[in-house]
Design a protein around this motif. Sequence first.
Motif, PDB file in Angstrom:
ATOM      1  N   GLY A 188       0.825  -1.215   0.000  1.00 45.03           N
ATOM      2  CA  GLY A 188       0.000   0.000   0.000  1.00 45.03           C
ATOM      3  C   GLY A 188       0.854   1.257   0.000  1.00 45.03           C
ATOM      4  O   GLY A 188       0.451   2.300  -0.504  1.00 45.03           O
ATOM      5  N   LYS A 189       2.056   1.137   0.572  1.00 45.19           N
ATOM      6  CA  LYS A 189       2.959   2.300   0.596  1.00 45.19           C
ATOM      7  C   LYS A 189       3.610   2.529  -0.760  1.00 45.19           C
ATOM      8  O   LYS A 189       4.105   3.609  -1.054  1.00 45.19           O
ATOM      9  CB  LYS A 189       4.042   2.096   1.666  1.00 45.19           C
ATOM     10  CG  LYS A 189       3.496   2.213   3.071  1.00 45.19           C
ATOM     11  CD  LYS A 189       4.597   2.062   4.105  1.00 45.19           C
ATOM     12  CE  LYS A 189       3.983   2.027   5.504  1.00 45.19           C
ATOM     13  NZ  LYS A 189       4.654   1.055   6.378  1.00 45.19           N
ATOM     14  N   LYS A 190       3.664   1.483  -1.559  1.00 49.41           N
ATOM     15  CA  LYS A 190       4.360   1.575  -2.839  1.00 49.41           C
ATOM     16  C   LYS A 190       3.401   1.852  -4.003  1.00 49.41           C
ATOM     17  O   LYS A 190       3.780   2.431  -5.023  1.00 49.41           O
ATOM     18  CB  LYS A 190       5.070   0.227  -3.082  1.00 49.41           C
ATOM     19  CG  LYS A 190       6.338   0.366  -3.878  1.00 49.41           C
ATOM     20  CD  LYS A 190       7.070  -0.962  -3.993  1.00 49.41           C
ATOM     21  CE  LYS A 190       8.168  -0.836  -5.056  1.00 49.41           C
ATOM     22  NZ  LYS A 190       8.767  -2.105  -5.390  1.00 49.41           N
ATOM     23  N   CYS A 191       2.158   1.422  -3.839  1.00 50.26           N
ATOM     24  CA  CYS A 191       1.200   1.492  -4.958  1.00 50.26           C
ATOM     25  C   CYS A 191       0.619   2.894  -5.097  1.00 50.26           C
ATOM     26  O   CYS A 191       0.237   3.526  -4.113  1.00 50.26           O
ATOM     27  CB  CYS A 191       0.077   0.489  -4.722  1.00 50.26           C
ATOM     28  SG  CYS A 191      -1.209   0.562  -5.975  1.00 50.26           S
ATOM     29  N   LEU A 192       0.558   3.373  -6.334  1.00 49.62           N
ATOM     30  CA  LEU A 192       0.003   4.701  -6.616  1.00 49.62           C
ATOM     31  C   LEU A 192      -1.521   4.651  -6.779  1.00 49.62           C
ATOM     32  O   LEU A 192      -2.161   5.675  -6.868  1.00 49.62           O
ATOM     33  CB  LEU A 192       0.595   5.232  -7.923  1.00 49.62           C
ATOM     34  CG  LEU A 192       2.101   5.441  -7.986  1.00 49.62           C
ATOM     35  CD1 LEU A 192       2.551   5.483  -9.439  1.00 49.62           C
ATOM     36  CD2 LEU A 192       2.492   6.728  -7.283  1.00 49.62           C
ATOM     37  N   CYS A 233       3.755  -1.327 -14.407  1.00 53.35           N
ATOM     38  CA  CYS A 233       3.661  -0.659 -13.109  1.00 53.35           C
ATOM     39  C   CYS A 233       4.732   0.421 -13.024  1.00 53.35           C
ATOM     40  O   CYS A 233       5.918   0.120 -13.081  1.00 53.35           O
ATOM     41  CB  CYS A 233       3.851  -1.642 -11.960  1.00 53.35           C
ATOM     42  SG  CYS A 233       3.793  -0.776 -10.377  1.00 53.35           S
ATOM     43  N   PRO A 234       4.349   1.692 -12.866  1.00 56.52           N
ATOM     44  CA  PRO A 234       5.369   2.745 -12.818  1.00 56.52           C
ATOM     45  C   PRO A 234       6.227   2.687 -11.555  1.00 56.52           C
ATOM     46  O   PRO A 234       7.307   3.258 -11.530  1.00 56.52           O
ATOM     47  CB  PRO A 234       4.567   4.046 -12.886  1.00 56.52           C
ATOM     48  CG  PRO A 234       3.148   3.697 -12.702  1.00 56.52           C
ATOM     49  CD  PRO A 234       2.988   2.214 -12.833  1.00 56.52           C
ATOM     50  N   THR A 235       5.751   2.008 -10.497  1.00 55.96           N
ATOM     51  CA  THR A 235       6.601   1.905  -9.308  1.00 55.96           C
ATOM     52  C   THR A 235       7.221   0.510  -9.172  1.00 55.96           C
ATOM     53  O   THR A 235       7.689   0.138  -8.106  1.00 55.96           O
ATOM     54  CB  THR A 235       5.842   2.257  -8.004  1.00 55.96           C
ATOM     55  OG1 THR A 235       4.746   1.358  -7.873  1.00 55.96           O
ATOM     56  CG2 THR A 235       5.322   3.662  -8.020  1.00 55.96           C
ATOM     57  N   GLN A 236       7.203  -0.211 -10.250  1.00 54.93           N
ATOM     58  CA  GLN A 236       7.894  -1.505 -10.339  1.00 54.93           C
ATOM     59  C   GLN A 236       7.430  -2.541  -9.319  1.00 54.93           C
ATOM     60  O   GLN A 236       8.228  -3.306  -8.782  1.00 54.93           O
ATOM     61  CB  GLN A 236       9.410  -1.292 -10.260  1.00 54.93           C
ATOM     62  CG  GLN A 236       9.928  -0.574 -11.503  1.00 54.93           C
ATOM     63  CD  GLN A 236      11.239   0.150 -11.273  1.00 54.93           C
ATOM     64  OE1 GLN A 236      11.394   0.911 -10.320  1.00 54.93           O
ATOM     65  NE2 GLN A 236      12.191  -0.079 -12.147  1.00 54.93           N
ATOM     66  N   ILE A 237       6.139  -2.549  -9.054  1.00 52.90           N
ATOM     67  CA  ILE A 237       5.582  -3.621  -8.227  1.00 52.90           C
ATOM     68  C   ILE A 237       5.553  -4.885  -9.092  1.00 52.90           C
ATOM     69  O   ILE A 237       5.115  -4.845 -10.235  1.00 52.90           O
ATOM     70  CB  ILE A 237       4.173  -3.256  -7.715  1.00 52.90           C
ATOM     71  CG1 ILE A 237       4.266  -2.076  -6.733  1.00 52.90           C
ATOM     72  CG2 ILE A 237       3.502  -4.459  -7.052  1.00 52.90           C
ATOM     73  CD1 ILE A 237       2.935  -1.506  -6.310  1.00 52.90           C
ATOM     74  N   HIS A 238       6.033  -5.982  -8.520  1.00 55.89           N
ATOM     75  CA  HIS A 238       6.219  -7.212  -9.288  1.00 55.89           C
ATOM     76  C   HIS A 238       5.350  -8.304  -8.654  1.00 55.89           C
ATOM     77  O   HIS A 238       5.610  -8.751  -7.533  1.00 55.89           O
ATOM     78  CB  HIS A 238       7.705  -7.593  -9.235  1.00 55.89           C
ATOM     79  CG  HIS A 238       8.106  -8.633 -10.225  1.00 55.89           C
ATOM     80  ND1 HIS A 238       7.621  -9.924 -10.177  1.00 55.89           N
ATOM     81  CD2 HIS A 238       8.955  -8.583 -11.289  1.00 55.89           C
ATOM     82  CE1 HIS A 238       8.153 -10.617 -11.168  1.00 55.89           C
ATOM     83  NE2 HIS A 238       8.960  -9.827 -11.864  1.00 55.89           N
ATOM     84  N   VAL A 239       4.355  -8.737  -9.373  1.00 55.47           N
ATOM     85  CA  VAL A 239       3.355  -9.644  -8.804  1.00 55.47           C
ATOM     86  C   VAL A 239       3.978 -10.927  -8.231  1.00 55.47           C
ATOM     87  O   VAL A 239       3.583 -11.393  -7.162  1.00 55.47           O
ATOM     88  CB  VAL A 239       2.244  -9.944  -9.853  1.00 55.47           C
ATOM     89  CG1 VAL A 239       2.816 -10.502 -11.138  1.00 55.47           C
ATOM     90  CG2 VAL A 239       1.191 -10.896  -9.312  1.00 55.47           C
ATOM     91  N   VAL A 240       4.972 -11.465  -8.903  1.00 57.18           N
ATOM     92  CA  VAL A 240       5.568 -12.716  -8.416  1.00 57.18           C
ATOM     93  C   VAL A 240       6.328 -12.466  -7.113  1.00 57.18           C
ATOM     94  O   VAL A 240       6.244 -13.244  -6.157  1.00 57.18           O
ATOM     95  CB  VAL A 240       6.474 -13.346  -9.497  1.00 57.18           C
ATOM     96  CG1 VAL A 240       7.204 -14.559  -8.946  1.00 57.18           C
ATOM     97  CG2 VAL A 240       5.644 -13.729 -10.722  1.00 57.18           C
ATOM     98  N   GLU A 241       7.038 -11.338  -7.057  1.00 59.67           N
ATOM     99  CA  GLU A 241       7.763 -11.000  -5.825  1.00 59.67           C
ATOM    100  C   GLU A 241       6.786 -10.809  -4.664  1.00 59.67           C
ATOM    101  O   GLU A 241       7.074 -11.185  -3.523  1.00 59.67           O
ATOM    102  CB  GLU A 241       8.593  -9.729  -6.031  1.00 59.67           C
ATOM    103  CG  GLU A 241       9.820  -9.963  -6.900  1.00 59.67           C
ATOM    104  CD  GLU A 241      10.506  -8.660  -7.317  1.00 59.67           C
ATOM    105  OE1 GLU A 241      10.196  -7.598  -6.722  1.00 59.67           O
ATOM    106  OE2 GLU A 241      11.339  -8.713  -8.240  1.00 59.67           O
ATOM    107  N   VAL A 242       5.639 -10.210  -4.959  1.00 56.05           N
ATOM    108  CA  VAL A 242       4.638  -9.998  -3.909  1.00 56.05           C
ATOM    109  C   VAL A 242       4.204 -11.338  -3.316  1.00 56.05           C
ATOM    110  O   VAL A 242       4.217 -11.533  -2.093  1.00 56.05           O
ATOM    111  CB  VAL A 242       3.415  -9.225  -4.453  1.00 56.05           C
ATOM    112  CG1 VAL A 242       2.276  -9.217  -3.428  1.00 56.05           C
ATOM    113  CG2 VAL A 242       3.800  -7.796  -4.819  1.00 56.05           C
ATOM    114  N   PHE A 243       3.850 -12.282  -4.185  1.00 57.44           N
ATOM    115  CA  PHE A 243       3.382 -13.572  -3.672  1.00 57.44           C
ATOM    116  C   PHE A 243       4.517 -14.362  -3.001  1.00 57.44           C
ATOM    117  O   PHE A 243       4.272 -15.093  -2.043  1.00 57.44           O
ATOM    118  CB  PHE A 243       2.711 -14.393  -4.781  1.00 57.44           C
ATOM    119  CG  PHE A 243       1.340 -13.877  -5.126  1.00 57.44           C
ATOM    120  CD1 PHE A 243       0.354 -13.774  -4.146  1.00 57.44           C
ATOM    121  CD2 PHE A 243       1.030 -13.469  -6.412  1.00 57.44           C
ATOM    122  CE1 PHE A 243      -0.915 -13.294  -4.447  1.00 57.44           C
ATOM    123  CE2 PHE A 243      -0.234 -12.986  -6.720  1.00 57.44           C
ATOM    124  CZ  PHE A 243      -1.210 -12.898  -5.738  1.00 57.44           C
TER     125      PHE A 243
END
Lengths: 340, 257
Positions: free
Chosen positions: A230-234, A323-333
């Motif tokens: 939540g802190k990273k997502c725009l 994703c402009p802030t480089q959120i990576h779905v695989v890294e998240v999971f």
Amino acid sequence: MKILKLPKANFNKFLLGLNNYGEVHIPKKKSEETYVFAPMEDPSEVALEYLRTVIPPKKYFFKPKEALFKHSDGKNFIEHIEDVNKKLILFGLHPCDIHGLKILDIVFGTGYIDKYYFARRKNTLIIGLSCMPDEKCFCRSMGTDATEDGFDLFLSELKNSYLVTVGSSQGDDITNDMKDLLTEITRKDTNEYLKIRNERKKRFTLQLDISDLPYILELQRESEVWEDLGKKCLCCGSCSMVCPTCSCFNIYDKLSLDTKQTERVRQWDSCLFKDYAVVAGGHNFRANRADRVRNRYYHKQHGFVTQFGKPSCTGCGRCIQYCPTQIHVVEVFNKVRGED
Amino acid sequence: MNKKPKIGIFGLTSCAGDQLAILNCEDELITIADAFDILDWEMAKTNNDKVTELDIAFVEGVVAQTRDLEALQAIRKRSKLLVAIGTCAVWGGVAAMKNQIPREILKKEVYGEEINVVDAVEALPVRSFVKTDILLPGCPIEKEQFLQIAASLLHGDLPELLNFSVCSECKMRENPCLVVEKGEVCCGALTVSGCNARCPSHNIPCGGCHGPIEEVHYDANYTMFEQRGITKEEIQNKMANFATPAWMGQKLISEIK
């Protein structure tokens, strides 16, 4: 299953021949890293090297914005389905995008049947195209790296030809009409296909273990991962727009100044938008950014699995790329699993 | 509304661009004039009625002079609904771009020590002073959005205005992402849509002229560009232009004493 061979020398003729069945749309290059599905003016425009377009093929069936019906004087409702009589040929869909459409078929065909979506879906021929993955592709983990259905024809690239798999009676009609361009496959072609197929398997570098993911997500609802995310997502909504299975929409009335004509408009929406979960009276069920981000991930890998028995992610890599802030779905999971 | 709504269109300190955008609704002007009773619109007509109570007032511009505030309070007093039109009226816009520097210093810098006839106060948006019922940002406003608001109000309804970012509209148009692909400072993620991603569609980064979305994630916006080697100052210079008072309110920009 019928499989034929299209020599590359005949490929342009094949593409041109598709014009006989409807308006042909192909992947085109728009900038260094940007590809889009757009109408074919000339076969030379086809970007066979493309891996992912910005917007997946969903845009043809579930339009970003469209009027559902119009009425005047508060009566005389006129149903309006854009492009209802347009025959469309979508050329070049990779297996992940074909799976994306199969998932949308479930979404728009379960319970209430969305006639706007299906009116265009049934008028469209799908011609698939094989691909080689990059570092953002994880379709193999999602079981969407190949498909046995969901297409009329599917082209698998070999060195000097394509194997053409027939997936429907309409696809069969096309191969019959174009039989002069096609030949029989040989043992050599099969061996070449296997070689490429095994090479492709090795090229997948990104993996997502989904074996017990819904269970882990159930346990990890309060994980700090979501707060951090939540802190990273725009909450800009880019990932929803480019997702082959995101299908939320908003509906509003477009009024006119003469107060007589009105249109009811449907427009893409996203669960990441602040006012998405606001209800009458003003309460917002997901007022926090972290709650909204978590909701999106849970819907893909938890809610959809519970409801339909499979995730609604195709591993296409679009959300990673855009994703402009480089959120990576695989890294998240992976973080949720405690594996980072 | 049964009778024709009585309306007024007003400009405080501004470039009059939003009123011009209304005048530019050339195909619809006759319909607008027919549907509304336009009592007071100095920019467009003579013989303006300055006293009759209004159903709707459209107000452009910022309060940048003491007389702006007097005018605004009078407009609010005589109007049932007040619609702030344009980024100046909603966020402060260009006139508030240097709010971190006190007006006294700015006045001296611009006009010199001798001249002291300019009645300039800190530029602030309309909604800092009076209740605003509808906010329509844009520099200038989008004609389509203005017509939608006008049509909704005619139906006795409140308009549904988009409250998501330019990024979403930009994606719908399948533009190359100027942040991802070129590492440029683009204000798309914090800026409210409505323009159909006009600038990025011409390969120009969003300048943020529509002002911020409802809930801007300032920290993540900074991080996004800092990760790409851009300094905080550069980011602010680009992103805060049209909504400096909001950035100051967040204590992201502090007053220069």
